[in-house]
Write a protein that holds these residues in place. Structure first.
Motif, PDB file in Angstrom:
ATOM      1  N   ILE A   6      59.634  -2.966  69.419  1.00  0.00           N
ATOM      2  CA  ILE A   6      59.644  -1.538  69.750  1.00  0.00           C
ATOM      3  C   ILE A   6      58.239  -0.970  69.613  1.00  0.00           C
ATOM      4  CG2 ILE A   6      60.546   0.748  69.154  1.00  0.00           C
ATOM      5  CD1 ILE A   6      63.039  -0.616  68.027  1.00  0.00           C
ATOM      6  N   PRO A   8      57.230   2.614  69.399  1.00  0.00           N
ATOM      7  CA  PRO A   8      57.853   3.933  69.313  1.00  0.00           C
ATOM      8  C   PRO A   8      56.983   5.040  69.897  1.00  0.00           C
ATOM      9  CG  PRO A   8      56.991   3.290  67.178  1.00  0.00           C
ATOM     10  CD  PRO A   8      56.784   2.118  68.101  1.00  0.00           C
ATOM     11  N   THR A  13      59.457   5.423  74.642  1.00  0.00           N
ATOM     12  CA  THR A  13      59.542   4.357  73.644  1.00  0.00           C
ATOM     13  C   THR A  13      59.693   3.043  74.394  1.00  0.00           C
ATOM     14  OG1 THR A  13      60.475   5.714  71.880  1.00  0.00           O
ATOM     15  CG2 THR A  13      60.991   3.364  71.801  1.00  0.00           C
ATOM     16  N   TRP A  15      60.347  -0.978  74.726  1.00  0.00           N
ATOM     17  CA  TRP A  15      61.186  -1.985  74.062  1.00  0.00           C
ATOM     18  C   TRP A  15      61.075  -3.301  74.832  1.00  0.00           C
ATOM     19  CZ3 TRP A  15      65.098  -4.282  76.832  1.00  0.00           C
ATOM     20  CH2 TRP A  15      65.502  -3.625  77.996  1.00  0.00           C
ATOM     21  N   ALA A  49      67.085   6.777  69.511  1.00  0.00           N
ATOM     22  CA  ALA A  49      67.732   5.913  68.518  1.00  0.00           C
ATOM     23  C   ALA A  49      69.036   5.320  69.049  1.00  0.00           C
ATOM     24  CB  ALA A  49      67.978   6.692  67.233  1.00  0.00           C
ATOM     25  N   ILE A  52      68.239   2.608  71.545  1.00  0.00           N
ATOM     26  CA  ILE A  52      67.764   1.396  70.862  1.00  0.00           C
ATOM     27  C   ILE A  52      68.954   0.617  70.312  1.00  0.00           C
ATOM     28  CG2 ILE A  52      66.570   0.595  68.762  1.00  0.00           C
ATOM     29  CD1 ILE A  52      64.645   1.084  71.099  1.00  0.00           C
ATOM     30  N   CYS A  64      64.246  -7.005  64.359  1.00  0.00           N
ATOM     31  CA  CYS A  64      63.382  -6.109  65.126  1.00  0.00           C
ATOM     32  C   CYS A  64      61.979  -6.069  64.521  1.00  0.00           C
ATOM     33  CB  CYS A  64      63.981  -4.705  65.126  1.00  0.00           C
ATOM     34  SG  CYS A  64      62.929  -3.454  65.898  1.00  0.00           S
ATOM     35  N   MET A  66      58.620  -3.677  64.882  1.00  0.00           N
ATOM     36  CA  MET A  66      58.260  -2.364  65.418  1.00  0.00           C
ATOM     37  C   MET A  66      56.840  -1.992  65.016  1.00  0.00           C
ATOM     38  SD  MET A  66      60.154   1.404  64.962  1.00  0.00           S
ATOM     39  CE  MET A  66      61.599   0.609  64.387  1.00  0.00           C
ATOM     40  N   CYS A  88      65.110   5.134  64.542  1.00  0.00           N
ATOM     41  CA  CYS A  88      65.369   3.769  65.031  1.00  0.00           C
ATOM     42  C   CYS A  88      65.707   2.837  63.872  1.00  0.00           C
ATOM     43  CB  CYS A  88      64.169   3.237  65.811  1.00  0.00           C
ATOM     44  SG  CYS A  88      63.933   4.026  67.413  1.00  0.00           S
ATOM     45  N   GLN A  91      69.263   3.605  62.864  1.00  0.00           N
ATOM     46  CA  GLN A  91      70.230   3.094  63.844  1.00  0.00           C
ATOM     47  C   GLN A  91      70.384   1.583  63.710  1.00  0.00           C
ATOM     48  OE1 GLN A  91      72.116   4.956  66.047  1.00  0.00           O
ATOM     49  NE2 GLN A  91      73.150   3.028  66.447  1.00  0.00           N
TER      50      GLN A  91
END
Length: 163
Positions: A6, A8, A13, A15, A49, A52, A64, A66, A88, A91
């Motif tokens: 990610i 952000p 955002t 991904w 969020a 994601i 993940c 990030m 994020c 979540q």
């Protein structure tokens, strides 16, 4: 292992999902989540969020990586990004997906071997390492793939033992 990367952002955002066995990395999917400046702040953050979380489930993500905030002089622009990062993380925690945060220099170092690499150098290495003909676009998606590769490079062995 399926890694969600990610990059952000408040407006966009990035991904990217990468399949990794610790030595070989294969791109699965990538893109950006866009929000509109006409939306209220809370709606934008919630939408990012929620999106994601849906992407993580859809792509059967196990972990993940990030990009973390790299402090700049403009704190006012960093605050919304910090909110996106927190949303994020929350979540993904609800989905029991661990998150690793990396500074931009750490991501650059993992992908290019040099923490001060220019953006175009990182993008070119993402292209090479994942076998793309062209640099993945938009830029935020390429940056997210770099975050996923960073996790694969630095944390794969350690994470594999825990999973």
């Amino acid at each position: 292992m399926r890694i969600l990367g990610i990059d952000p952002g408040y407006a966009q955002t990035g991904w990217g999902v990468v399949e990794s066995d610790g030595q070989h990395n294969r791109p699965v999917s990538f893109g950006v989540i866009k929000t509109s400046p006409t939306q209220p702040d809370c709606e934008r953050i919630h939408f990012i969020a929620k999106s994601i979380g849906a992407l993580a489930l859809e792509n059967k993500v196990t972990i993940c990586g990030m990009e973390d905030i790299f402090f700049t002089k403009n704190v006012s622009s960093a605050i919304p990004v910090a909110k996106v990062i927190g949303a994020c993380i929350h979540q993904l925690a609800l989905l029991e997906i661990p998150v690793r945060l990396y500074s931009p220099p750490t991501i650059k170092s993992a992908v290019t071997g040099y923490g001060g690499a220019e953006k175009h150098q990182v993008q070119e290495m993402v292209r090479i390492l994942l076998g793309f003909e062209k640099i993945p676009k938009p830029d935020h998606a390429s940056d997210a793939l770099a975050a996923a590769l960073c996790l694969a490079v630095y944390d794969f062995a350690q994470i594999r033992m825990k999973l």
